[in-house]
Design a protein around this motif. Structure first.
Motif: not given
Length: 106
Positions: A16-17, A19, A22, A81, A84, A103
């Motif tokens: 997961y990163t 975005p 957010y 943002p 990760s 998010e």
């Protein structure tokens, strides 16, 4: 809300990163061991600081008993943002991880 299912491997992989635009609040990260043997799982937070990837472990080689489920985070975490989560484990395809993230716009 975003739910991210992953199957861990011995090679660290980004699951997961956060975005652009957010912040992400990690609500839970559960690891489930589907094998007959104990497995070790690692979940790391990675952030780029002045061009260098800085890694901080949420769980490092944390044992998961056979057919058991554990929580990989003990508190809520906030990712900015580009932050990760990196996942790995001791044996390929034996540990399933479910990450739940909220998010929010910056």
């Amino acid at each position: 809300y975003v739910t991210v299912p992953s199957i861990a491997s011995t090679n660290p992989v980004g699951i997961y990163t956060a975005p652009a635009g957010y912040n992400a609040v990690v609500l839970c990260a559960q690891a489930s061991n589907t094998s007959d043997n104990s497995q070790d799982v690692t979940l790391a937070h990675q952030r780029e600081v002045v061009g260098i990837a800085v890694t901080t472990y949420s769980a490092y080689k944390k044992p998961v008993s056979s057919h058991d489920i554990i929580e990989l985070t003990t508190v809520k975490l906030t990712l900015v943002p580009g932050d990760s989560f990196i996942l790995s484990c001791s044996v390929d395809n034996e540990v399933h991880v479910l990450l739940t993230v909220l998010e929010t716009l910056i």
